[in-house]
Design an enzyme around this catalytic site. Structure first.
Site: not given
Ligand code: AMP
Length: 277
Positions: A27-28, A30, A33, A145, A147, A151
């Protein structure tokens, strides 16, 4: 967009659906996502997202407590992006067994380095939740992602270990204009820290632009100094084989290389990476 809080409701909705793209998140949301949602909607009949701040992957209680939660805004973004369903469970729904269970996914080497060594138990928690979510959603395609480079490798390994047939699709890192990788944690930075935060990206770019003429040792040392000047506490600046994340001491252009950085600014832990070739 349908919103489900229980696995039973989710399964009932998905029961007759064949082609499902799935984007697990905390969540949160951007644009990073939302990029994954768009890729999924362009490749699948149905696209789903989960929002769940997974307690078992946090090795730092403060980080967990401070994780931003913006459900209303997230739902509006998902709706606009054409997401078909959102899974929004509470902790008891995902962990009826409690969150103290020790998981033991056989991740091997990948769990011993970088994020694995700096955040003990983190990837076991990631595997626990991704495994549960995949069993609940049964997607055909899973979007993650780059990023979170390590993971992605861990989840690849999880898919092998569990013989799940879902196809993992890795999407490029989306950045702010100054290069800072978009992250939910960026919202925790003060405006002055936010101005320094692209120091990580600048270091990655600096190594990228100089690796053919300088040694990794020298570039790494310069970056450590640069980050320290900006107020970061650096956990690692590492060079690795992009295919298997074997740590490398020197550049080797015969290998696909990636540089990975983890550093803390104002108590906010940021990670990023860049492929060199
Ligand atoms: P998170 O909510 O941080 O667990 O991220 C959820 C998914 O979004 C994961 O697969 C992350 O790698 C991907 N993600 C987060 N930030 C980015 C970004 N800046 N660019 C691309 N994918 C992202």
């Amino acid at each position: 967009m349908y919103v489900f809080k229980t696995q039973n409701e989710l399964r009932a909705y998905l029961t007759d659906k064949q082609n499902i793209g799935f984007v697990p998140t905390m969540g949160a949301l951007h644009d990073g996502h939302i990029q994954l949602i768009h890729q999924s909607t362009s490749e699948n009949e149905y696209t789903g997202c989960s929002i769940f701040v997974n307690p078992t992957q946090f090795n730092n209680q403060h980080d967990f407590d401070k994780y931003p939660i913006t459900h209303e805004k997230d739902m509006a973004l998902l709706l606009k992006a054409g997401c078909d369903f959102l899974f929004l469970p509470v902790v008891d729904e995902m962990y009826p067994e409690g969150i103290k269970t020790q998981y033991s996914y056989d991740l091997g080497y990948i769990d011993t380095i970088l994020e694995g060594s700096h955040r003990p138990g983190h990837f076991q928690g990631v595997c626990a939740i991704v495994h549960k979510l995949l069993l609940a959603v049964k997607p055909t395609h899973l979007y993650m992602g780059e990023k979170d480079f390590q993971q992605c490798m861990v989840v690849k390994r999880l898919l092998e270990l569990t013989s799940m047939t879902v196809q993992l699709i890795i999407c490029p890192t989306l950045r702010d204009e100054d290069g800072l990788a978009k992250s939910s944690r960026n919202t925790r930075l003060s405006s002055s820290a936010r101005q320094q935060a692209n120091g990580i990206y600048n270091c990655l770019k600096y190594i990228h632009d100089h690796y053919t003429t300088h040694s990794f040792d020298v570039l790494q040392q310069n970056c450590l100094e640069q980050l320290s000047t900006l107020g970061f506490t650096t956990e690692y600046i590492a060079l690795a084989d992009a295919n298997n994340l074997t740590i490398m001491d020197t550049f080797d252009i015969d290998k696909k290389m990636v540089v990975l950085i983890a550093a803390v600014l104002e108590g906010v832990r940021l990670i990023d990476n860049m492929r060199l070739n």
